[in-house]
Design a protein around this motif. Structure first.
Motif, PDB file in Angstrom:
ATOM      1  N   UNK B  90       0.908  -1.056  -0.094  1.00 19.86           N
ATOM      2  CA  UNK B  90       0.412  -0.392  -0.015  1.00 19.86           C
ATOM      3  C   UNK B  90       0.570   1.269  -0.109  1.00 19.86           C
ATOM      4  N   UNK B  91       1.767   1.457   0.368  1.00 19.22           N
ATOM      5  CA  UNK B  91       3.113   2.487   0.828  1.00 19.22           C
ATOM      6  C   UNK B  91       3.072   2.901  -0.845  1.00 19.22           C
ATOM      7  N   UNK B  92       3.899   1.537  -1.378  1.00 18.89           N
ATOM      8  CA  UNK B  92       4.513   1.871  -2.666  1.00 18.89           C
ATOM      9  C   UNK B  92       3.748   2.988  -3.543  1.00 18.89           C
ATOM     10  N   UNK B  93       1.767   3.044  -3.180  1.00 19.34           N
ATOM     11  CA  UNK B  93       1.306   3.621  -4.776  1.00 19.34           C
ATOM     12  C   UNK B  93       1.296   5.024  -4.054  1.00 19.34           C
ATOM     13  N   UNK B  94       1.067   5.567  -5.316  1.00 24.29           N
ATOM     14  CA  UNK B  94       1.242   7.254  -5.204  1.00 24.29           C
ATOM     15  C   UNK B  94       0.917   7.633  -6.502  1.00 24.29           C
ATOM     16  N   UNK B  95       0.194   8.836  -6.345  1.00 25.33           N
ATOM     17  CA  UNK B  95      -0.015   9.416  -7.317  1.00 25.33           C
ATOM     18  C   UNK B  95       0.893  10.424  -7.895  1.00 25.33           C
ATOM     19  N   UNK B  96       0.570  11.117  -9.709  1.00 26.39           N
ATOM     20  CA  UNK B  96       1.877  11.735  -9.756  1.00 26.39           C
ATOM     21  C   UNK B  96       1.906  13.070  -9.878  1.00 26.39           C
ATOM     22  N   UNK B  97       1.571  13.684  -8.968  1.00 27.19           N
ATOM     23  CA  UNK B  97       1.558  15.722  -9.251  1.00 27.19           C
ATOM     24  C   UNK B  97       2.383  14.845  -7.560  1.00 27.19           C
ATOM     25  N   UNK B  98       3.668  15.774  -6.983  1.00 28.24           N
ATOM     26  CA  UNK B  98       4.278  15.699  -6.308  1.00 28.24           C
ATOM     27  C   UNK B  98       4.259  16.224  -5.264  1.00 28.24           C
ATOM     28  N   UNK B  99       3.185  17.201  -5.180  1.00 26.33           N
ATOM     29  CA  UNK B  99       3.058  17.672  -4.088  1.00 26.33           C
ATOM     30  C   UNK B  99       1.922  16.996  -3.296  1.00 26.33           C
ATOM     31  N   UNK B 105       1.148  10.178  -0.182  1.00 34.60           N
ATOM     32  CA  UNK B 105       1.483   8.987   1.323  1.00 34.60           C
ATOM     33  C   UNK B 105       2.155   9.629   2.504  1.00 34.60           C
ATOM     34  N   UNK B 106       2.090  10.349   3.421  1.00 29.63           N
ATOM     35  CA  UNK B 106       1.701  11.151   4.741  1.00 29.63           C
ATOM     36  C   UNK B 106       0.365  10.496   5.219  1.00 29.63           C
ATOM     37  N   UNK B 107      -0.665  10.459   4.236  1.00 27.91           N
ATOM     38  CA  UNK B 107      -1.491  10.274   5.040  1.00 27.91           C
ATOM     39  C   UNK B 107      -1.677   8.604   4.542  1.00 27.91           C
ATOM     40  N   UNK B 108      -1.398   8.107   3.703  1.00 27.15           N
ATOM     41  CA  UNK B 108      -1.390   6.380   4.014  1.00 27.15           C
ATOM     42  C   UNK B 108      -0.571   5.907   5.030  1.00 27.15           C
ATOM     43  N   UNK B 109       0.567   6.840   5.149  1.00 31.43           N
ATOM     44  CA  UNK B 109       1.747   6.091   6.629  1.00 31.43           C
ATOM     45  C   UNK B 109       0.263   6.201   8.178  1.00 31.43           C
ATOM     46  N   UNK B 110      -0.101   7.694   7.484  1.00 34.54           N
ATOM     47  CA  UNK B 110      -0.842   7.703   8.626  1.00 34.54           C
ATOM     48  C   UNK B 110      -2.056   6.525   9.110  1.00 34.54           C
ATOM     49  N   UNK B 156      -1.347   8.379  20.780  1.00 35.16           N
ATOM     50  CA  UNK B 156      -0.260   9.319  20.716  1.00 35.16           C
ATOM     51  C   UNK B 156       1.103   9.142  20.657  1.00 35.16           C
ATOM     52  N   UNK B 157       1.309   8.010  21.797  1.00 39.02           N
ATOM     53  CA  UNK B 157       2.999   8.183  21.995  1.00 39.02           C
ATOM     54  C   UNK B 157       3.165   7.331  21.587  1.00 39.02           C
ATOM     55  N   UNK B 158       2.463   5.939  20.911  1.00 38.44           N
ATOM     56  CA  UNK B 158       2.278   4.985  20.260  1.00 38.44           C
ATOM     57  C   UNK B 158       2.372   5.269  18.536  1.00 38.44           C
ATOM     58  N   UNK B 159       1.995   6.732  18.551  1.00 37.93           N
ATOM     59  CA  UNK B 159       0.913   6.545  16.648  1.00 37.93           C
ATOM     60  C   UNK B 159       2.737   7.285  16.578  1.00 37.93           C
ATOM     61  N   UNK B 160       2.991   8.210  17.401  1.00 37.95           N
ATOM     62  CA  UNK B 160       4.186   8.709  17.109  1.00 37.95           C
ATOM     63  C   UNK B 160       5.475   8.108  17.196  1.00 37.95           C
ATOM     64  N   UNK B 161       6.065   6.962  17.818  1.00 38.52           N
ATOM     65  CA  UNK B 161       6.783   6.299  17.646  1.00 38.52           C
ATOM     66  C   UNK B 161       6.850   5.578  16.219  1.00 38.52           C
ATOM     67  N   UNK B 162       5.498   5.191  15.441  1.00 36.19           N
ATOM     68  CA  UNK B 162       5.267   4.165  14.951  1.00 36.19           C
ATOM     69  C   UNK B 162       5.485   5.338  13.424  1.00 36.19           C
ATOM     70  N   UNK B 163       5.264   6.844  13.745  1.00 31.94           N
ATOM     71  CA  UNK B 163       5.026   7.544  12.088  1.00 31.94           C
ATOM     72  C   UNK B 163       6.826   8.029  12.123  1.00 31.94           C
ATOM     73  N   UNK B 164       7.464   8.296  12.680  1.00 37.45           N
ATOM     74  CA  UNK B 164       8.863   8.249  13.589  1.00 37.45           C
ATOM     75  C   UNK B 164       9.952   7.537  12.909  1.00 37.45           C
ATOM     76  N   UNK B 165       9.538   6.222  13.134  1.00 38.51           N
ATOM     77  CA  UNK B 165      10.068   5.394  12.329  1.00 38.51           C
ATOM     78  C   UNK B 165       9.513   5.019  11.031  1.00 38.51           C
ATOM     79  N   UNK B 166       8.767   5.165  10.500  1.00 39.51           N
ATOM     80  CA  UNK B 166       8.771   5.293   8.735  1.00 39.51           C
ATOM     81  C   UNK B 166       8.959   6.616   8.070  1.00 39.51           C
TER      82      UNK B 166
END
Lengths: 182, 167
Positions: B90-99, B105-110, B156-166
């Motif tokens: 799922x993480x590898x999917x990304x639309x074309x316009x850069x922004x 990508x960040x929403x997927x990560x979340x 929140x603590x766990x989510x921050x750790x997970x997002x930092x790891x990504x």
């Protein structure tokens, strides 16, 4: 990412197309029909086994065969009754409005599911035991045929594979229950 | 008693809550096909339970409760196996316009990070992301406000750790 204020970011995720409710309701009705069909099919299978037992008795089959068919009939009826009882309880829970609002109902459903997987696994072990005893008594009283061994070995492997499947599903259901209880 | 019985009213409620339903589905189920199925199950559960709605709480709280219990039912039936591989896909999917690609990508990560939280923490986090306050969350989940606070802090603590790891 500031997690205190990231709800607009979360809420701006890509929106999925809304489903057609009439189609969803139709699918739900179809699933209920399949469930009822399965119960009817199993009931018919039980009736067939009972018929087989009566027919074997009338036909004057040997005591050993009668005992074996009697055992299979009793085994099938016992498993069927216990399963249907558990299923009916689950169906009542599913029909109740509480399914959408109470965590306890989900736990109850899981416990029912765990009960059924345990029942299937134990039931299959009992069947294997009966099957083994039947074959042993045939070997002692009659001639053992190699062809039958291959067929029965296949059946035994199938039964063991099904036990492995029941144990796997049982373990998964227990894991989910444990998560819910946490 | 203000139960919603007419199909047209139910359709309206579903349409109103569909964005929340689909987001909750992706928060509970990262596998795209199953996430769509879960969203449909949630819509169906909301539809079926609207007749049972009365003044015991707000419609908002009631619907969130239905949505989250349907998710639990889904978890009960689809025990999750080797999700990590699917997450990577799922993480590898990304639309074309850069922004927008970066945003997506960040929403997927979340979404994936939320999916990795334990169930009890995921529930409060998903409700927080829908901007519910602690009182509403305690009503939806049937737990005390203090418990909501504790869970939210841990989430929140766990989510921050997970997002930092990504990153």
């Amino acid at each position: 990412m500031n997690l205190n204020n990231c709800h607009p970011f979360w809420q701006s995720t890509e929106k999925k197309p809304q489903p057609h409710m009439d189609q969803l309701l139709k699918r739900h009705k179809r699933q209920s029909a399949i469930l009822k069909f399965n119960v009817c099919f199993e009931a018919l299978a039980i009736l067939s086994v009972c018929y087989l037992l009566v027919w074997a008795y009338i036909d004057g089959k040997g005591l050993l065969e009668l005992v074996w068919i009697g055992f299979v009939t009793f085994w099938a009826i016992a498993i069927f009754v216990l399963t249907v009882k558990s299923r009916l309880d689950s169906l009542n829970q599913l029909k109740s409005e509480n399914i959408s609002t109470s965590l306890e109902v989900h736990k109850k459903l899981l416990r029912n599911e765990i009960y059924r997987w345990t029942l299937y696994a134990k039931g299959t072990w009992i069947f294997i035991l009966g099957f083994g005893l039947f074959n042993l008594s045939i070997c002692y009283s009659d001639v053992c045929q190699i062809n039958n061994f291959a067929l029965e070995g296949g059946l035994l492997l199938g039964l063991l594979a099904s036990i492995a499947f029941y144990i796997f599903r049982n373990r998964k259901a227990k894991e989910v229950l444990k998560t819910l209880e946490q | 008693m203000v139960s919603i019985t007419k199909d047209i009213d139910k359709e309206e409620v579903i349409a109103q809550f569909w964005p929340q339903i689909s987001r909750a589905a992706s928060g509970y189920e990262s596998r795209p096909a199953l996430s769509d199925e879960l969203a449909q199950e949630m819509a169906l559960s909301v539809w079926r339970s609207l007749e049972g709605f009365n003044d015991q709480c707000s419609l908002n709280t009631y619907i969130y409760r239905v949505i989250h219990n349907t998710a639990i039912d889904h978890i009960r039936r689809h025990s999750r196996i080797s999700e990590d591989e699917l997450d990577e896909a799922t993480l590898c999917e990304s639309p074309t316009p850069e922004k927008s690609a970066l945003q997506a990508q960040r929403q997927h990560q979340l979404i994936i990070a939320v999916n990795k939280l334990p169930l009890s923490l995921r529930q409060v986090m998903l409700l927080k992301l829908e901007d519910l306050n602690n009182i509403e969350m305690s009503e939806v989940l049937g737990i005390s406000e203090a418990n909501v606070g504790v869970r939210l802090h841990r989430a929140k603590e766990q989510l921050s750790t997970l997002l930092a790891g990504m990153n």
